[in-house]
Design an enzyme around this catalytic site. Structure first.
Site, PDB file in Angstrom:
ATOM      1  N   ASP A  16       0.809  -1.225   0.000  1.00  0.00           N
ATOM      2  CA  ASP A  16       0.000   0.000   0.000  1.00  0.00           C
ATOM      3  C   ASP A  16       0.843   1.277   0.000  1.00  0.00           C
ATOM      4  O   ASP A  16       0.453   2.289   0.578  1.00  0.00           O
ATOM      5  CB  ASP A  16      -0.965   0.022   1.207  1.00  0.00           C
ATOM      6  CG  ASP A  16      -1.727  -1.279   1.327  1.00  0.00           C
ATOM      7  OD1 ASP A  16      -2.226  -1.744   0.301  1.00  0.00           O
ATOM      8  OD2 ASP A  16      -1.780  -1.847   2.428  1.00  0.00           O
ATOM      9  N   HIS A  46      -4.413  -2.126  -5.834  1.00  0.00           N
ATOM     10  CA  HIS A  46      -3.671  -1.027  -6.457  1.00  0.00           C
ATOM     11  C   HIS A  46      -4.647   0.073  -6.870  1.00  0.00           C
ATOM     12  O   HIS A  46      -5.484  -0.121  -7.736  1.00  0.00           O
ATOM     13  CB  HIS A  46      -2.884  -1.544  -7.669  1.00  0.00           C
ATOM     14  CG  HIS A  46      -1.787  -2.491  -7.289  1.00  0.00           C
ATOM     15  ND1 HIS A  46      -1.238  -3.403  -8.148  1.00  0.00           N
ATOM     16  CD2 HIS A  46      -1.138  -2.662  -6.107  1.00  0.00           C
ATOM     17  CE1 HIS A  46      -0.287  -4.095  -7.519  1.00  0.00           C
ATOM     18  NE2 HIS A  46      -0.216  -3.655  -6.279  1.00  0.00           N
TER      19      HIS A  46
HETATM   20  P1  IMP Z   1      -2.313 -12.872   2.234  1.00  0.00           P
HETATM   21  O1  IMP Z   1      -1.364 -12.307   1.222  1.00  0.00           O
HETATM   22  O2  IMP Z   1      -3.751 -12.640   1.906  1.00  0.00           O
HETATM   23  O3  IMP Z   1      -1.990 -14.305   2.561  1.00  0.00           O
HETATM   24  O4  IMP Z   1      -2.070 -12.088   3.617  1.00  0.00           O
HETATM   25  C1  IMP Z   1      -0.827 -12.186   4.321  1.00  0.00           C
HETATM   26  C2  IMP Z   1      -0.458 -10.834   4.908  1.00  0.00           C
HETATM   27  O5  IMP Z   1      -0.099  -9.938   3.860  1.00  0.00           O
HETATM   28  C3  IMP Z   1      -1.598 -10.153   5.662  1.00  0.00           C
HETATM   29  O6  IMP Z   1      -1.044  -9.428   6.735  1.00  0.00           O
HETATM   30  C4  IMP Z   1      -2.163  -9.200   4.637  1.00  0.00           C
HETATM   31  O7  IMP Z   1      -2.820  -8.113   5.234  1.00  0.00           O
HETATM   32  C5  IMP Z   1      -0.908  -8.769   3.917  1.00  0.00           C
HETATM   33  N1  IMP Z   1      -1.145  -8.332   2.545  1.00  0.00           N
HETATM   34  C6  IMP Z   1      -1.408  -9.098   1.471  1.00  0.00           C
HETATM   35  N2  IMP Z   1      -1.540  -8.348   0.383  1.00  0.00           N
HETATM   36  C7  IMP Z   1      -1.330  -7.088   0.746  1.00  0.00           C
HETATM   37  C8  IMP Z   1      -1.307  -5.842   0.038  1.00  0.00           C
HETATM   38  O8  IMP Z   1      -1.477  -5.761  -1.174  1.00  0.00           O
HETATM   39  N3  IMP Z   1      -1.068  -4.744   0.793  1.00  0.00           N
HETATM   40  C9  IMP Z   1      -0.830  -4.798   2.129  1.00  0.00           C
HETATM   41  N4  IMP Z   1      -0.814  -5.936   2.814  1.00  0.00           N
HETATM   42  C10 IMP Z   1      -1.079  -7.066   2.134  1.00  0.00           C
END
Ligand code: IMP
Length: 543
Positions: A16, A46
């Site tokens: 982010d 995004h």
């Molecule tokens: P997952 O990628 O859904 O397995 O989540 C694993 C960790 O990565 C969690 O803490 C999510 O909040 C974080 N996360 C996954 N994608 C993003 C993103 O695009 N931006 C910020 N955090 C993310």
């Protein structure tokens, strides 16, 4: 014919950072013909600001959609939820965006099945995953088979034999039910809950409700999933040739590789287990992006002046520490985010909170004033100060050539804060058990125990109208130079507002000179800090 080249954009914090905007700006140059994703899936969010000021949030589709002559490629290193892409993301595009012939998804991508999503919702709470099945899909990619049942189901496999894919996914679902000791019918599921004293209305049993929901229509969901794959094929969005991108670059087209998530949650370098499940470093672009490294040119790194994190895990410099982590993760009895933007708006006056000496409240105020809420999940993002220790580590591991700092205008909010006497706090050292350490620890255990040592930099007023370096207040230039000197990396631009043109770019030559000076200054312990005394008003430890 001269071959083209590849540049890579990556996030350096926890996601982010505003990468899509930098992608968008880079595309304006007209240098690129393709934008390619190489990792992650629809866990990404995004955000692009459209010409009419409205927002477009992209999740799986790369950020080149606004440019009619650009092809958006999803490389084999990504995981793809066909249902989400075909039935939500593409139909949800504004009418002005026509993706016909402009979206290509490698059929080598592992598919996120409805069972992966279910499993993620059941097991992802500790990490605070996005619940979109990303981790389970990557797990199955590495697992390949379970006995003689295929687990790594790629889009190509579904197209070749959709009936086999359906059976395989259903078998996976039944295996999960067995694993959970949940019998395969609703009456028995309710009996199970009764027997085990589980109440559906109990917040801790939200997952059971989700199983219940999925249970009712899993067959239907799998059918929908297969239909979505067919829909993507019918519309020409699937690319079976693993050399497609290579062929483009070989004939002179340039590609911009767009990283998802960020270094801070990289599956290897992040604080395991609080990471995403893919590799986010730039070099992974040449694995997941389906291109050879011989075409590499530059890495653009993006960091955010108001640092944020969603999900669980250590976050050195977080305003409010574990209290903030718990607050931001809180959910109501229906499993909904407890403090979304609307709720915080109704509860607090951010101008008042900004003056507070309570760090948790400072974090809430900064979040509200800078709009830091998850684009994918709506969760309030945890807020922290600029951490140069982590940034330096991220820059050097991922090999950043040009650094972009978004939301620098937001640092002006510190002016009204009492806690830091109206100055900007910046982490410049770590202490572990009161001993100074010169590296970022690798385990979550150690990171949770790190105490940040902070420097305070002079803050500044509104800079949202500024468009050139010459017009920037000296305090902003000092901030930028401080970051450059600390990280030995050139700052190429800073964000002074959310719009595409709300940037100030730094001329390269001036910065090259700065970096050389920086290397000399920081070579001796404390040497750089002493020389920089005119900008640093105070250096102190929080303990
Ligand atoms: P997952 O990628 O859904 O397995 O989540 C694993 C960790 O990565 C969690 O803490 C999510 O909040 C974080 N996360 C996954 N994608 C993003 C993103 O695009 N931006 C910020 N955090 C993310």
């Amino acid at each position: 014919m001269q071959p083209g080249y590849a540049d890579i954009i990556v996030g350096l914090d926890y996601g982010d950072e505003g990468k899509a905007r930098i992608t968008d700006i880079k595309l304006e140059s007209g240098n690129y013909s393709v934008v390619a994703r190489f990792n992650g899936g629809n866990n990404a969010g995004h955000t692009l600001i459209l010409a009419d000021g409205s927002k477009l949030v992209l999740h799986s589709v790369p950020s080149g959609v606004l440019y009619k002559n650009i092809i958006n490629y999803i490389g084999s290193g990504c995981v793809v939820d066909p249902v989400f892409v075909a039935f939500t993301e593409i139909p949800g595009m504004p009418k002005s965006i026509d993706l016909t012939g402009r979206l290509k998804i490698s059929t080598l991508c592992t598919a996120i099945t409805p069972v992966h999503i279910l499993w993620d919702r059941l097991t992802g709470a500790l990490i605070g995953t996005t619940g979109r099945g990303i981790g389970p899909a990557y797990t199955d990619k590495a697992r390949r088979t379970d006995g003689d049942v295929l687990r790594n189901i790629r889009l190509a496999d579904i197209l070749i034999d959709s009936e086999q894919a359906r059976k395989t996914i259903l078998a996976h679902y039944n295996k999960i039910l067995q694993l959970l000791h949940f019998p395969n019918n609703l009456v028995m599921l309710s009996a199970y809950c009764l027997k085990n004293g589980l109440k559906f209305e109990n917040a801790s049993q939200v997952e059971l409700v989700q199983i219940f929901d999925h249970h009712q229509d899993m067959q239907e969901q799998i059918k929908n999933f297969i239909d979505a794959c067919k829909d993507l094929k019918r519309n020409g969005f699937l690319e079976p040739d693993p050399l497609w991108l290579t062929k483009q670059v070989e004939v002179g087209q340039n590609v911009l590789m767009e990283g998802a998530q960020a270094y801070g949650i990289d599956v290897t370098y992040g604080a395991v287990p609080y990471t995403t499940s893919s590799s986010t470093v730039a070099s992974n672009a040449y694995v997941g992006g389906d291109l050879s490294a011989k075409f590499h040119r530059k890495v653009f790194g993006v960091t955010k002046a108001i640092c944020s994190r969603v999900g669980a895990g250590p976050f050195v410099g977080e305003f409010g520490g574990s209290e903030s982590e718990t607050y931001c993760a809180a959910k109501d009895e229906k499993g909904q985010v407890l403090y979304p933007q609307t709720k915080e708006k109704a509860m607090y006056n951010p101008d008042e909170l900004m003056k507070s000496e309570n760090v948790l409240e400072l974090g809430i105020a900064l979040r509200m004033k800078t709009g830091e809420y998850g684009a994918t999940t709506g969760r309030p993002r945890r807020i922290g100060m600029v951490d140069l220790m982590r940034l330096k580590s991220a820059i050097h591991r991922t090999g950043v050539d040009e650094l972009y700092i978004t939301k620098v205008d937001c640092l002006t909010h510190y002016q009204s804060n009492a806690l830091f006497d109206g100055q900007i706090p910046v982490i410049t050292k770590y202490k572990s058990y009161k001993v100074e350490i010169d590296h970022v620890p690798v385990t979550a255990h150690e990171l949770y125990r790190v105490t940040p040592v902070i420097s305070r930099l002079a803050s500044f007023g509104d800079i949202s109208h500024v468009r050139s370096v010459a017009d920037l207040p000296s305090e902003v230039r000092a901030f930028v130079q401080f970051v450059e000197q600390f990280t030995s990396c050139q700052v190429a631009g800073i964000g002074v507002g959310p719009g595409r043109d709300e940037m100030v770019y730094f001329p390269e030559i001036q910065n090259q000179a700065t970096i050389k000076l920086a290397t000399a200054l920081t070579a001796e312990p404390f040497g750089g800090i002493m020389e920089l005394r005119s900008w640093i008003l105070e250096v102190f430890s929080l303990i």
